[in-house]
Enzyme design. Structure first.
Site, mmCIF file in Angstrom:
data_model
loop_
_atom_site.group_PDB
_atom_site.id
_atom_site.type_symbol
_atom_site.label_atom_id
_atom_site.label_comp_id
_atom_site.label_asym_id
_atom_site.label_seq_id
_atom_site.Cartn_x
_atom_site.Cartn_y
_atom_site.Cartn_z
ATOM 1 N N LYS A 129 0.821 -1.205 0.000
ATOM 2 C CA LYS A 129 0.000 0.000 0.000
ATOM 3 C C LYS A 129 0.858 1.259 0.000
ATOM 4 C CE LYS A 129 -4.138 -2.117 1.923
ATOM 5 N NZ LYS A 129 -3.670 -3.504 1.771
ATOM 6 N N LYS A 164 -8.296 2.297 5.116
ATOM 7 C CA LYS A 164 -7.961 0.880 5.137
ATOM 8 C C LYS A 164 -6.679 0.647 5.921
ATOM 9 C CE LYS A 164 -6.083 1.486 0.447
ATOM 10 N NZ LYS A 164 -6.192 1.053 -0.965
ATOM 11 N N ARG A 214 -6.788 -5.165 -12.011
ATOM 12 C CA ARG A 214 -5.504 -5.770 -11.698
ATOM 13 C C ARG A 214 -4.686 -5.811 -12.992
ATOM 14 N NH1 ARG A 214 -3.373 -9.124 -8.019
ATOM 15 N NH2 ARG A 214 -4.147 -7.455 -6.631
ATOM 16 N N ARG A 229 -12.156 -6.032 -11.587
ATOM 17 C CA ARG A 229 -12.939 -6.694 -10.535
ATOM 18 C C ARG A 229 -14.068 -5.753 -10.137
ATOM 19 N NH1 ARG A 229 -7.571 -7.447 -7.236
ATOM 20 N NH2 ARG A 229 -7.413 -5.378 -8.147
ATOM 21 N N ARG A 237 -16.050 -2.454 -2.583
ATOM 22 C CA ARG A 237 -14.823 -3.218 -2.816
ATOM 23 C C ARG A 237 -14.993 -4.133 -4.023
ATOM 24 N NH1 ARG A 237 -14.568 -6.249 2.733
ATOM 25 N NH2 ARG A 237 -16.737 -6.527 2.063
ATOM 26 N N ASP A 277 -3.001 -2.335 -8.772
ATOM 27 C CA ASP A 277 -4.439 -2.153 -8.619
ATOM 28 C C ASP A 277 -4.762 -0.746 -9.091
ATOM 29 O OD1 ASP A 277 -4.707 -4.669 -7.608
ATOM 30 O OD2 ASP A 277 -5.019 -4.053 -5.536
ATOM 31 N N GLU A 285 -2.747 0.434 -5.222
ATOM 32 C CA GLU A 285 -1.823 -0.478 -4.543
ATOM 33 C C GLU A 285 -0.850 -1.047 -5.568
ATOM 34 O OE1 GLU A 285 -3.440 -3.530 -2.042
ATOM 35 O OE2 GLU A 285 -5.058 -2.250 -1.280
ATOM 36 N N ASN A 287 0.992 -4.564 -5.735
ATOM 37 C CA ASN A 287 1.101 -5.876 -5.107
ATOM 38 C C ASN A 287 2.367 -6.591 -5.568
ATOM 39 O OD1 ASN A 287 -1.789 -6.374 -3.787
ATOM 40 N ND2 ASN A 287 -2.056 -5.270 -5.702
#
Length: 320
Positions: A129, A164, A214, A229, A237, A277, A285, A287
């Site tokens: 993050k 978050k 993603r 997503r 979310r 993301d 983000e 990842n």
């Protein structure tokens, strides 16, 4: 090549959709040997980094929805990590202290000649993050703090924000605070554990309704398709673990701009595989621990992401 996968217990994986399983199947399809070990089986003995592993195979027609989709083809064996041609770190989060210690062991193993992807130092130095703060031109307005006054002021200024935890995964612990949210104080107190834990706040991006994309980058090169997503109705979310629906789509012009800017910089730091993301025009983000969505993209587009990944490993290992 002999490839060692550091992975969660095989029986715990949903093999039909698991990215690590797709990687192992692609490795086998390309003629490589596959071995598996657990994070807890890494150890140091007489200053050498070792593990206990077993070789496996996966039949081409294996029932990936069944309980016996793999077969062991060796007993447990002890070996130094540097005896493998490649070591793939695929232990899922959380990134707790045990994971942090593992990154140190991987780093020591690299000093002894092991080829690790993603490298221990890269995993440790790129918190998923927080890493976005290096690229402010691509990120939404973001605040990272545990100070309640600053968090309240950020919410008051932007009216609609996402908060978050820094160590969450799969959408856990994410809250949307609208302007009229009556429980702002309680939510912030809970997430920060009464001001003792640092969290992230970001301006809400309404384009989440079109999907939290993603974007995969392998060896510095973007995969030409992402997985959007899309949240359930009434949900903020898009994470698949939170019920989001995955729709593969070609990268947009902005997606390409983001990926081509970030990817080459991070691959030079030891990050062979990253998953961005992206919501709307913004990266939320980066990842690096165990990026997923290989299977969904491959099934919907025919682009074999796992095969591209294994090819990238082959290329990386061949470099002096």
């Amino acid at each position: 090549m002999r490839i060692l996968y550091i992975i969660d217990p095989l029986a715990s994986l949903a093999a039909y959709k698991d990215t690590s399983v797709a990687m192992m199947r692609a490795s086998l399809a390309r003629g490589h040997q596959v071995a598996v070990t657990l994070q807890g089986d890494l150890y140091i003995d007489d200053s050498r980094v070792k593990t206990v592993y077993r070789d496996i195979t996966i039949a081409a027609d294996a029932d990936l929805r069944g309980p016996h989709w793999w077969s062991y083809i060796s007993n447990s064996v002890e070996a130094e990590l540097n005896t493998f041609d490649a070591v793939i770190m695929r232990k899922d989060p959380p990134f707790d202290m045990e994971y942090a210690y593992s990154t140190h062991l991987l780093g020591f193993a690299e000093q002894q000649g092991a080829r690790v992807f993603n490298t221990g130092a890269a995993l440790r130095n790129h918190p998923e993050k927080l890493a976005i703060t290096e690229f402010p031109e691509f990120t939404p307005l973001t605040l990272v703090t545990r100070d309640m006054t600053r968090l309240r002021a950020f919410h008051a200024q932007h009216q609609d924000v996402i908060v978050k935890p820094l160590d969450g995964m799969g959408g856990t612990g994410i809250f949307r605070l609208r302007a009229d949210e009556p429980n702002v104080g309680a939510i912030l107190e809970t997430l920060t554990e009464q001001g003792t834990q640092t969290i992230m706040a970001q301006r809400y991006i309404p384009e989440i309704s079109q999907g939290d994309k993603r974007i995969l980058i392998i060896g510095g090169e973007p995969v030409p398709y992402c997985l959007a997503r899309i949240p359930l109705a009434g949900e903020t979310r898009g994470n698949l673990a939170a019920g989001g629906r995955g729709v593969a789509q070609a990268l947009s012009e902005r997606d390409w701009e983001i990926a081509r800017s970030i990817g080459p910089k991070l691959v030079e730091r030891g990050l062979l595989l990253i998953g961005l993301d992206v919501i709307g025009d913004y990266v939320t983000e980066i990842n690096v621990t165990s990026p997923t969505c290989f299977v969904e993209i491959t099934e919907q587009t025919g682009f074999d992401v796992a095969d591209v990944f294994v090819q990238a490993v082959e290329k990386a290992v061949s470099k002096p």
